[in-house]
Design an enzyme around this catalytic site. Sequence first.
Site, PDB file in Angstrom:
ATOM      1  N   CYS A 127      -0.813   5.890   9.232  1.00  0.00           N
ATOM      2  CA  CYS A 127      -1.269   4.662   8.608  1.00  0.00           C
ATOM      3  C   CYS A 127      -2.280   4.914   7.638  1.00  0.00           C
ATOM      4  O   CYS A 127      -2.192   6.145   6.906  1.00  0.00           O
ATOM      5  CB  CYS A 127      -1.546   3.801   9.815  1.00  0.00           C
ATOM      6  SG  CYS A 127      -2.908   4.422  10.797  1.00  0.00           S
TER       7      CYS A 127
ATOM      8  N   ARG B 227       0.768  -1.013  -0.005  1.00  0.00           N
ATOM      9  CA  ARG B 227       0.125  -0.092  -0.055  1.00  0.00           C
ATOM     10  C   ARG B 227       0.926   1.260  -0.040  1.00  0.00           C
ATOM     11  O   ARG B 227       0.499   2.181  -0.729  1.00  0.00           O
ATOM     12  CB  ARG B 227      -1.003   0.066   1.250  1.00  0.00           C
ATOM     13  CG  ARG B 227      -1.958  -0.917   1.095  1.00  0.00           C
ATOM     14  CD  ARG B 227      -2.993  -0.902   2.267  1.00  0.00           C
ATOM     15  NE  ARG B 227      -3.793   0.134   2.298  1.00  0.00           N
ATOM     16  CZ  ARG B 227      -4.393   0.732   3.360  1.00  0.00           C
ATOM     17  NH1 ARG B 227      -4.008   0.128   4.730  1.00  0.00           N
ATOM     18  NH2 ARG B 227      -4.805   1.809   3.307  1.00  0.00           N
TER      19      ARG B 227
END
Length: 282
Positions: A239, A180
Amino acid sequence: MTGWTTLVQAETLAIALGRPDIAIVDCRFSIQNPGAGESAYLIGHLPNAVYAHLDRDLSNIGKQGVGRHPWPDAGTFTTKLGEWGISPQTQVIAYDDGEGAHAARFWFLMRELGHEKVAVLDGGWKRWTALGLPVDSSVKRPITTRYNGTFDTSRLLDADDVQQRLAAGEVLIDARGADRFRGENETIDRVAGHVPGAVSRPFPTNLDDHGRFKTPMQLADEFRALLGGKTAEETMVMCGSGVTACHHLLAMERAGLRGARLYTGSWSGWISDPSRQIATGA
């Protein structure tokens, strides 16, 4: 005793079950199925545990443009603590059934209130049940109390703060998976990539092969290598939505590196403004 402030082992907590000064908080949650954690709690949980829902109790999802799990309002959160029977003097233990990230979110919420006696159950639900320790299915209503407190917002950053601190040479650690971070396999957020200048350290890196946190020495060595001479106070974590990044804050404190800051909006907040730059690749 001075209290548990980062981690507690299952064997230690099992001996202390039933102590009136301890509150246990079940933080199990699945982003794919937001009701799954609460359903699992109703089937079985640590004795006397209360349930904290990530969306409902540990976030203020009514806020717009600041990520998928906006930081909650202090008054709302402290009211919930009181309903759970948690006071500023309570020793609190949080757990989940994953790598500890949802429990770490609760841990950092408490830490931001100035609550020192809060810890995460190392190994969580999986290790507790693997050891055959007591599980209960009854839901007990705690004796309510009052929790007066406000958040130390100096450790909570928005996108502008992050940009200014990056420009000043601070370190931004991204806790998402490496794929990601590189902009591959993005299945949660509508835009893939990372904040320019961030470095990747997926949060499960903090754990050993048995799903428990690495030793303080191991974590200190790894984070110091990543920080390249910067201090914890010159470090930011992020995150996808400000949840799993708290795992790094817990790991760093376990390593004696206290004072890093959380970008609360994280990637989902960053991409809410299309004018912000996006990087891809390693």
